[in-house]
Motif scaffolding. Structure first.
Motif, PDB file in Angstrom:
ATOM      1  N   HIS A 135     -36.183  45.727  36.805  1.00  0.00           N
ATOM      2  CA  HIS A 135     -37.456  45.899  37.518  1.00  0.00           C
ATOM      3  C   HIS A 135     -37.391  47.139  38.411  1.00  0.00           C
ATOM      4  N   GLU A 136     -38.525  47.792  38.567  1.00  0.00           N
ATOM      5  CA  GLU A 136     -38.614  49.020  39.344  1.00  0.00           C
ATOM      6  C   GLU A 136     -38.514  48.709  40.843  1.00  0.00           C
ATOM      7  N   GLU A 137     -37.438  49.181  41.467  1.00  0.00           N
ATOM      8  CA  GLU A 137     -37.162  48.815  42.864  1.00  0.00           C
ATOM      9  C   GLU A 137     -38.278  49.250  43.802  1.00  0.00           C
ATOM     10  N   SER A 138     -38.856  50.407  43.567  1.00  0.00           N
ATOM     11  CA  SER A 138     -39.868  50.928  44.492  1.00  0.00           C
ATOM     12  C   SER A 138     -41.129  50.071  44.526  1.00  0.00           C
ATOM     13  N   LYS A 139     -41.309  49.198  43.544  1.00  0.00           N
ATOM     14  CA  LYS A 139     -42.520  48.376  43.466  1.00  0.00           C
ATOM     15  C   LYS A 139     -42.293  46.935  43.932  1.00  0.00           C
ATOM     16  N   ILE A 140     -41.063  46.588  44.276  1.00  0.00           N
ATOM     17  CA  ILE A 140     -40.758  45.240  44.770  1.00  0.00           C
ATOM     18  C   ILE A 140     -41.261  45.123  46.206  1.00  0.00           C
ATOM     19  N   ARG A 141     -41.942  44.027  46.536  1.00  0.00           N
ATOM     20  CA  ARG A 141     -42.582  43.911  47.845  1.00  0.00           C
ATOM     21  C   ARG A 141     -42.934  42.459  48.154  1.00  0.00           C
ATOM     22  N   PRO A 142     -43.245  42.154  49.415  1.00  0.00           N
ATOM     23  CA  PRO A 142     -43.736  40.818  49.762  1.00  0.00           C
ATOM     24  C   PRO A 142     -45.141  40.597  49.193  1.00  0.00           C
ATOM     25  N   ILE A 143     -45.611  39.347  49.299  1.00  0.00           N
ATOM     26  CA  ILE A 143     -46.969  39.032  48.844  1.00  0.00           C
ATOM     27  C   ILE A 143     -47.970  39.557  49.869  1.00  0.00           C
ATOM     28  N   SER A 144     -48.941  40.312  49.382  1.00  0.00           N
ATOM     29  CA  SER A 144     -50.023  40.793  50.238  1.00  0.00           C
ATOM     30  C   SER A 144     -51.321  40.104  49.853  1.00  0.00           C
ATOM     31  N   GLU A 145     -52.367  40.349  50.627  1.00  0.00           N
ATOM     32  CA  GLU A 145     -53.668  39.765  50.304  1.00  0.00           C
ATOM     33  C   GLU A 145     -54.175  40.240  48.951  1.00  0.00           C
ATOM     34  N   ALA A 146     -53.773  41.432  48.541  1.00  0.00           N
ATOM     35  CA  ALA A 146     -54.201  41.935  47.226  1.00  0.00           C
ATOM     36  C   ALA A 146     -53.649  41.059  46.109  1.00  0.00           C
ATOM     37  N   GLU A 147     -52.394  40.640  46.231  1.00  0.00           N
ATOM     38  CA  GLU A 147     -51.838  39.741  45.218  1.00  0.00           C
ATOM     39  C   GLU A 147     -52.449  38.343  45.327  1.00  0.00           C
ATOM     40  N   TRP A 148     -52.647  37.876  46.565  1.00  0.00           N
ATOM     41  CA  TRP A 148     -53.265  36.552  46.713  1.00  0.00           C
ATOM     42  C   TRP A 148     -54.627  36.500  46.031  1.00  0.00           C
ATOM     43  N   SER A 149     -55.365  37.586  46.077  1.00  0.00           N
ATOM     44  CA  SER A 149     -56.687  37.588  45.456  1.00  0.00           C
ATOM     45  C   SER A 149     -56.612  37.424  43.951  1.00  0.00           C
ATOM     46  N   VAL A 150     -55.452  37.753  43.379  1.00  0.00           N
ATOM     47  CA  VAL A 150     -55.232  37.537  41.943  1.00  0.00           C
ATOM     48  C   VAL A 150     -54.692  36.133  41.695  1.00  0.00           C
ATOM     49  N   TYR A 151     -53.668  35.756  42.432  1.00  0.00           N
ATOM     50  CA  TYR A 151     -53.022  34.469  42.184  1.00  0.00           C
ATOM     51  C   TYR A 151     -53.967  33.290  42.386  1.00  0.00           C
ATOM     52  N   GLU A 152     -54.937  33.457  43.255  1.00  0.00           N
ATOM     53  CA  GLU A 152     -55.848  32.355  43.557  1.00  0.00           C
ATOM     54  C   GLU A 152     -57.111  32.367  42.702  1.00  0.00           C
ATOM     55  N   ARG A 153     -57.167  33.257  41.729  1.00  0.00           N
ATOM     56  CA  ARG A 153     -58.288  33.242  40.786  1.00  0.00           C
ATOM     57  C   ARG A 153     -58.267  31.956  39.961  1.00  0.00           C
ATOM     58  N   ALA A 154     -59.448  31.490  39.639  1.00  0.00           N
ATOM     59  CA  ALA A 154     -59.572  30.240  38.874  1.00  0.00           C
ATOM     60  C   ALA A 154     -59.871  30.482  37.402  1.00  0.00           C
ATOM     61  N   LEU A 176     -49.135  28.876  46.713  1.00  0.00           N
ATOM     62  CA  LEU A 176     -49.219  29.143  45.273  1.00  0.00           C
ATOM     63  C   LEU A 176     -49.429  27.844  44.493  1.00  0.00           C
ATOM     64  N   VAL A 177     -48.645  26.836  44.808  1.00  0.00           N
ATOM     65  CA  VAL A 177     -48.771  25.554  44.116  1.00  0.00           C
ATOM     66  C   VAL A 177     -50.162  24.970  44.335  1.00  0.00           C
ATOM     67  N   SER A 178     -50.676  25.089  45.550  1.00  0.00           N
ATOM     68  CA  SER A 178     -52.025  24.584  45.830  1.00  0.00           C
ATOM     69  C   SER A 178     -53.089  25.323  45.028  1.00  0.00           C
ATOM     70  N   ALA A 179     -52.788  26.581  44.670  1.00  0.00           N
ATOM     71  CA  ALA A 179     -53.722  27.381  43.872  1.00  0.00           C
ATOM     72  C   ALA A 179     -53.547  27.145  42.374  1.00  0.00           C
ATOM     73  N   GLY A 180     -52.694  26.173  42.019  1.00  0.00           N
ATOM     74  CA  GLY A 180     -52.511  25.853  40.608  1.00  0.00           C
ATOM     75  C   GLY A 180     -51.504  26.724  39.901  1.00  0.00           C
ATOM     76  N   VAL A 181     -50.667  27.413  40.655  1.00  0.00           N
ATOM     77  CA  VAL A 181     -49.663  28.299  40.068  1.00  0.00           C
ATOM     78  C   VAL A 181     -48.362  27.531  39.833  1.00  0.00           C
ATOM     79  N   ILE A 182     -47.769  27.716  38.665  1.00  0.00           N
ATOM     80  CA  ILE A 182     -46.425  27.219  38.384  1.00  0.00           C
ATOM     81  C   ILE A 182     -45.445  28.223  38.976  1.00  0.00           C
ATOM     82  N   VAL A 183     -44.660  27.787  39.950  1.00  0.00           N
ATOM     83  CA  VAL A 183     -43.742  28.694  40.638  1.00  0.00           C
ATOM     84  C   VAL A 183     -42.354  28.568  40.033  1.00  0.00           C
ATOM     85  N   CYS A 184     -41.826  29.705  39.606  1.00  0.00           N
ATOM     86  CA  CYS A 184     -40.469  29.765  39.056  1.00  0.00           C
ATOM     87  C   CYS A 184     -39.609  30.641  39.954  1.00  0.00           C
TER      88      CYS A 184
END
Length: 376
Positions: A135-154, A176-184
Motif C-alpha cells: 500500500h502507498e504509504e503517503s495515502k495512509i491516514r486516519p478516518i476523516s469526514e470525507a471517508e465517513w460520507s462514503v462508509y455511511e452510504r446506504a 462502522l458496524v452501526s452503519a452496516g459495515v463488516i469490519v475486518c
C-alpha cells in the motif's frame, strides 16, 4: 422467466445429487427434482458458485485505476472464467476522490443489479505503516469526514472495510458496524489486547490471515494469535503457495472452527490476461509465473483465481473437494450474510459453476440463471 437445467452431478452444498433437474424462476431455484427418462444431462459436475470477498482487479483492470462501471464489468468477466459468481471489488489505499468514484461506480452497479457485484471492500487507507505491505504509504491516514460520507452510504450493497485497530478509535469501529459495515482487521501491528478490543467493538473478520499482521510468538500472541482464538471471527486466506506456507494454513485449519476460513484471491489486474506487468503508484508490479512482486520487493496482491484456490486447498491442506468448495462459496456467503448464495437449494440464487471431471476447467458460470461465461 422459467428455465430448466439438467445436471449429471450436482453438489448442493450438503450432498451430491445425480441426474437432477433444476427449475429456475426469475433467477431463483424453484425446484430440484430427479430427472426423467431420456433427459440429456450436462457433463461434469456443478457446484455452488464461488464468492471472492477480496479482489482488486482482473482482465487488465485494477479497481483503483478503473473505478467505473466498465472497470467492474471487466473484473467480473475475468473472474467468471474461473468460477466466481459474486465479488466484493476491493479498493486499496487511495485518495478520497478515488474512494468516492469507486463508491459511485458500486452504487450504480448495485442499483442496476450488475451480475456478480455484491458491494465493495475498502482495504485501507486506515492502516499501520509498519504493516502496509505494498500500500502507498503517503495515502495512509486516519478516518476523516470525507471517508465517513462514503462508509455511511446506504446504496453500496454489502460494505466491508479493512483497518488497523491501533490506528482508529474503538468508537470508529462501533460507528462502522452501526452503519452496516463488516469490519475486518488487517495491515496491522496491533497487540493481542488491542485486537481483542476491536473484536469486542464489533470487528468480525481478518484480512489475509498471517500476512501484514503482527505474528504469534511465545510471549506476544499478536493479531495472528487473536485471530486463531476468536471462534466467531472469519479469516480470509490466500492459498497461492506464496503468501502463506501450507503448514501455517494447516495450523489455522485446526485452530478455527469449521466454516471460519474463507478463500480469497487478492487478485490484481493480470488475471485473465497474458500481461506480465502493470504500473502501480509510481512503481511496477511484475509477474513471474503466478507470483506478483512490486519493484520495491513486496508481494503485491496475487495472480490467483478461485478455482486454483480451491484446487490448492485440496492439495496442500488435505481437505475434501466438497470442503474446499464450501470455503469458496458457503463460508464466504455466511461471512458477508449473502444468504441467497453459497448453496444450491430451493430459494437460492441460480448461481453455479459447471466444472470438468478433474476440476481443472470451468465449463460454464451461471449467475441468477444466466450464463455469464461458457468455455469456447
Amino acid at each position: 422467466m422459467s428455465q430448466q437445467f439438467h445436471f449429471k452431478a450436482l453438489f448442493n452444498g450438503n450432498e451430491w445429487l445425480h441426474n437432477a433437474t433444476v427449475e429456475v424462476v426469475d433467477g431463483v431455484i424453484s425446484a430440484i427434482n430427479d430427472g426423467g427418462d431420456g433427459t440429456e444431462y450436462l457433463s461434469g459436475k456443478v457446484v455452488p458458485g464461488f464468492i471472492d470477498t477480496q479482489v482488486n482487479g482482473g482482465g487488465g483492470a485494477l479497481f483503483n485505476f478503473a473505478p467505473t462501471r466498465e472497470g467492474l464489468q471487466t473484473m467480473m468477466a475475468a473472474h467468471a472464467q474461473f468460477g466466481t459468481v459474486a465479488m466484493l471489488p476491493t479498493l486499496i489505499t487511495d485518495d478520497v476522490g478515488v474512494i468516492a468514484a469507486a463508491a459511485d461506480a458500486i452504487a450504480s452497479a448495485v442499483a442496476d443489479q450488475e451480475p456478480g457485484i455484491l458491494g465493495v471492500h475498502f482495504e485501507g487507507p486506515h492502516l499501520s505503516v509498519p504493516k502496509k505491505g505494498t500500500h502507498e504509504e503517503s495515502k495512509i491516514r486516519p478516518i476523516s469526514e470525507a471517508e465517513w460520507s462514503v462508509y455511511e452510504r446506504a446504496d453500496l450493497g454489502i460494505k466491508m472495510v479493512t483497518l488497523a485497530p491501533e490506528c482508529v478509535e474503538l468508537d470508529d469501529i462501533r460507528r462502522l458496524v452501526s452503519a452496516g459495515v463488516i469490519v475486518c482487521l488487517g495491515h496491522t501491528n496491533a497487540s493481542f489486547e488491542q485486537t481483542n478490543a476491536a473484536l469486542a467493538a464489533g470487528a468480525t473478520g481478518f484480512t489475509h490471515l498471517f500476512n501484514a499482521m503482527s505474528a504469534f510468538t511465545s510471549r506476544a500472541e499478536g493479531v495472528v494469535g487473536a485471530a486463531l482464538l476468536a471462534d466467531h471471527a472469519w479469516c480470509g486466506i490466500i492459498v497461492d503457495r506464496h503468501h502463506v506456507s501450507a503448514g501455517a494454513l494447516k495450523v489455522a485449519l485446526r485452530s478455527k472452527p469449521k466454516g471460519k476460513l474463507v478463500l480469497v484471491t487478492d487478485a490484481m489486474s493480470l488475471i485473465g490476461t497474458n500481461d506480465s506487468e502493470f504500473e502501480f503508484f509510481g512503481r511496477k508490479v511484475i509477474r513471474q509465473g503466478d507470483r506478483l512482486n512490486s519493484t520495491t520487493g513486496e508481494l503485491a496482491g496475487s495472480h490467483l483465481d478461485m478455482l486454483s484456490a480451491v484446487n490448492n486447498t485440496m492439495e496442500d491442506l488435505g481437505v475434501s473437494f466438497e470442503e474446499a468448495v464450501a470455503m469458496a462459496a458457503e463460508y464466504p456467503a455466511e461471512f458477508i450474510n449473502a444468504s441467497s448464495l453459497g448453496q444450491l437449494k430451493v430459494g437460492s440464487a441460480a448461481s453455479w459453476v459447471q466444472l470438468n471431471e478433474d476440476n481443472t476447467k470451468v465449463l460454464t458460470t451461471v449467475i441468477d440463471g444466466q450464463i455469464i461465461y461458457q468455455q469456447q
